[in-house]
Every structure is written in C-alpha cells, then in structure tokens.
Design a protein around this motif. Structure first.
Motif, mmCIF file in Angstrom:
data_model
loop_
_atom_site.group_PDB
_atom_site.id
_atom_site.type_symbol
_atom_site.label_atom_id
_atom_site.label_comp_id
_atom_site.label_asym_id
_atom_site.label_seq_id
_atom_site.Cartn_x
_atom_site.Cartn_y
_atom_site.Cartn_z
ATOM 1 N N ASP A 9 0.700 -0.970 0.070
ATOM 2 C CA ASP A 9 0.008 0.070 0.329
ATOM 3 C C ASP A 9 1.094 1.162 0.158
ATOM 4 O O ASP A 9 0.779 1.816 -0.944
ATOM 5 C CB ASP A 9 -1.012 0.242 1.343
ATOM 6 C CG ASP A 9 -1.993 -1.178 1.018
ATOM 7 O OD1 ASP A 9 -2.119 -1.157 0.376
ATOM 8 O OD2 ASP A 9 -2.366 -1.414 2.361
ATOM 9 N N ILE A 82 -7.641 0.638 -7.854
ATOM 10 C CA ILE A 82 -8.194 1.894 -5.740
ATOM 11 C C ILE A 82 -9.521 2.798 -6.703
ATOM 12 O O ILE A 82 -10.409 2.870 -6.102
ATOM 13 C CB ILE A 82 -7.419 1.651 -5.513
ATOM 14 C CG1 ILE A 82 -6.455 0.669 -5.402
ATOM 15 C CG2 ILE A 82 -8.084 2.746 -4.813
ATOM 16 C CD1 ILE A 82 -5.516 0.530 -4.660
ATOM 17 N N VAL A 210 -8.224 3.515 2.369
ATOM 18 C CA VAL A 210 -6.813 2.742 1.339
ATOM 19 C C VAL A 210 -6.779 0.955 1.557
ATOM 20 O O VAL A 210 -7.014 0.619 0.726
ATOM 21 C CB VAL A 210 -5.883 3.486 0.781
ATOM 22 C CG1 VAL A 210 -4.979 2.842 0.075
ATOM 23 C CG2 VAL A 210 -5.928 5.431 0.805
ATOM 24 N N TRP A 213 -9.997 -0.640 2.037
ATOM 25 C CA TRP A 213 -10.616 -0.560 -0.120
ATOM 26 C C TRP A 213 -10.480 -0.791 -0.607
ATOM 27 O O TRP A 213 -10.633 -2.295 -1.477
ATOM 28 C CB TRP A 213 -10.717 1.241 -0.459
ATOM 29 C CG TRP A 213 -11.337 0.990 -1.112
ATOM 30 C CD1 TRP A 213 -10.729 1.116 -2.284
ATOM 31 C CD2 TRP A 213 -12.395 1.080 -2.115
ATOM 32 N NE1 TRP A 213 -12.137 1.280 -3.746
ATOM 33 C CE2 TRP A 213 -13.064 1.112 -3.040
ATOM 34 C CE3 TRP A 213 -14.007 1.016 -1.329
ATOM 35 C CZ2 TRP A 213 -13.848 0.847 -4.468
ATOM 36 C CZ3 TRP A 213 -14.791 0.803 -1.656
ATOM 37 C CH2 TRP A 213 -15.477 1.501 -2.890
ATOM 38 N N ARG A 214 -8.591 -1.487 -0.353
ATOM 39 C CA ARG A 214 -7.833 -2.688 -1.302
ATOM 40 C C ARG A 214 -8.021 -4.095 -1.211
ATOM 41 O O ARG A 214 -7.788 -4.965 -2.292
ATOM 42 C CB ARG A 214 -5.994 -2.554 -0.852
ATOM 43 C CG ARG A 214 -5.310 -2.876 -1.887
ATOM 44 C CD ARG A 214 -3.569 -2.874 -1.877
ATOM 45 N NE ARG A 214 -3.006 -4.084 -2.057
ATOM 46 C CZ ARG A 214 -2.535 -4.928 -1.617
ATOM 47 N NH1 ARG A 214 -3.136 -5.230 -0.308
ATOM 48 N NH2 ARG A 214 -1.684 -5.644 -2.037
#
Length: 272
Positions: A9, A82, A210, A213-214
């Motif tokens: 990330d 994304i 993030v 969400w990933r």
C-alpha cells in the motif's frame, strides 16, 4: 495490518508517484503510525526482495529499496482499480481459463488469490471466468508451472445468461454486504479526523481507508454495470471512499514528504 501488505500500500499509494524508492529509515517511520514495529518492516522487506517485488539500492540517506518492474506493473494495475481511472466496459464475451489445479493446498490458495486479484471468479476448481482478460495471466500461469487452456466465450442467451454465469462465479450478495460494512466501519474513524487533526493522524486514517478498500481488489471483479444488481452498494461505497481519500490526501502527502525529507536533512547536517 500485516507489514508486507502495508508496504504494498505504501509503495503503491505514496512512493510509486515519487520514484518508487525510499530509504529503510523512511519505510520504518511511515509504517510506525499504523502500529507496525521496525523488525516487522525489515522482515517484510527481505521477503519482498526474495519474491522479486523490491530491489535493494544505496541512497544518499542510506540503504533503501525500489520497486521492480514486476511490482510497478502490479501497483499500477491496482491503482487504476482502486481509483477507477479506467472505464469498465464489456463486449459480451468472457475470458475462460481451464487449468490443472496445483497439488498442494498452499499453492492452490496462492493461485486463487492471484486469479481473484486479476478479476477471475471460479465456476469449479479448474474453471475460472472473467469479464475482461487478465493482464499477464498467461505469463503468471506459465511461471507457476500450471498447464491451462484459454478460451473466449459468449453466452448463447445473451445478457440474462451471462448474469447467471456471474452469479455462479461470485457471491454478489456477500460482496454487497462487505461494501456496506466497509462504510459502516470507516465512517466513525474518518469523522474523528478534522482540520484540527495532525498530518500524522490524517495520514494514518487515510492509509487505513485505502488498505481496507484495497481488499476489494481480491473480492470484487468490478463487473460492467449491465451485469450488476440494481442499487449496487459498491457504487455508494466508491463515492464514500473517493470523498474521504481526496479530503485527507493533502495532509497525508505532507506527512510522507516530512518522513522522506528527514533522512535528507540528516545527510545535509552531517555534510556540513
């Protein structure tokens, strides 16, 4: 949050746009707000080097690591999904893989994770289907030593038949519930980050946003609208993610630059 996943990330969301390289000291500093200890960072980095994701290099501020071409391709593909920079289209045809499943359970799990990331769903243990061809899937299967056949197929019954295939390959009800849980879990955490919060707090909150969400990259194949249920929860979740990711981006960027500049400042001070 595992260190290896967090490093993916970090490189994908923050370091890739900045040349894809960073000193070890900065990696440690950038993962500290997420509760990841320095030994875990160094162990994860070593593992990623062995797996061909990172290359060691010497920077002015000390030893560091840069992403490999293999990692750059994977991170760019992940970023496009994304932030949905490409339009999801469909020509009515499926990409169909029929393969010999690996013998060991661990290899089967690794293969399933890779194909899921590339947007494939499983009809049975040997048959995988996607609404768009997965990039480098031929190369990935060949490198893994997996024998396979690949077909382009369209359903005789058109869109209604294709929707039936989609519902066999993916549990859209569960994926929809996962999107609803994502918003419910993230909403109070993000509401706590205001203009009065520090850059570090905003960075950590955005990183976790993030990161959460990933996980949908391995769950949701981002199907074309024609194959999705009405009032798809993923649409509202995407708007929620976009709004807060954009809101926290300036403060997060300032914190990243601060951590990356810290090593350079130390080198300049030593050089005086």
């Amino acid at each position: 949050m595992q260190a290896r996943s967090a490093l993916f990330d970090l490189y994908g969301d923050h370091l890739r746009p900045r040349g894809g390289r960073a000193p070890v000291a900065a990696l440690v500093k950038l993962l500290a707000p997420l509760g990841i200890a320095p030994p875990a960072v160094r162990t994860a980095v070593s593992r990623m080097v062995r797996q061909g994701w990172l290359d060691p290099l010497r920077l002015a501020s000390g030893p560091g690591y840069s992403i490999t071409p293999k990692a750059a391709r994977r991170l760019d593909e992940a970023a496009a999904r994304i932030y949905r920079t490409g339009r999801v289209t469909w020509d009515g045809r499926f990409d169909l893989l029929v393969l010999e499943a690996p013998g060991s359970r661990r290899d089967r799990q690794r293969l399933a994770a890779t194909l899921s990331f590339l947007g494939y769903g499983t009809l049975d243990e040997q048959t995988w289907v996607a609404t768009r061809p997965g990039e480098d899937v031929d190369l990935l299967l060949a490198e893994a030593g997996i024998r396979f056949e690949r077909f382009t197929a369209s359903h005789y019954s058109g869109t209604p038949g294709a929707m039936g295939v989609v519902r066999r390959a993916w549990d859209l009800t569960e994926i929809g519930h996962a999107y609803e849980r994502f918003v419910a879990d993230q909403r109070p955490l993000l509401a706590a980050v205001t203009v009065r919060s520090s850059d570090e707090e905003a960075y950590a909150a955005r990183f976790r946003l993030v990161h959460a969400w990933r996980t949908f990259l391995f769950r949701d194949p981002q199907l074309p609208p024609a194959l999705l249920p009405e009032r798809w929860p993923g649409t509202a979740a995407a708007s929620f993610f976009d709004r807060h990711a954009a809101r926290l981006r300036p403060a997060a960027d300032r914190y990243v630059e601060h951590c990356l500049d810290a090593g350079s400042r130390l080198v300049r001070q030593k050089g005086r």
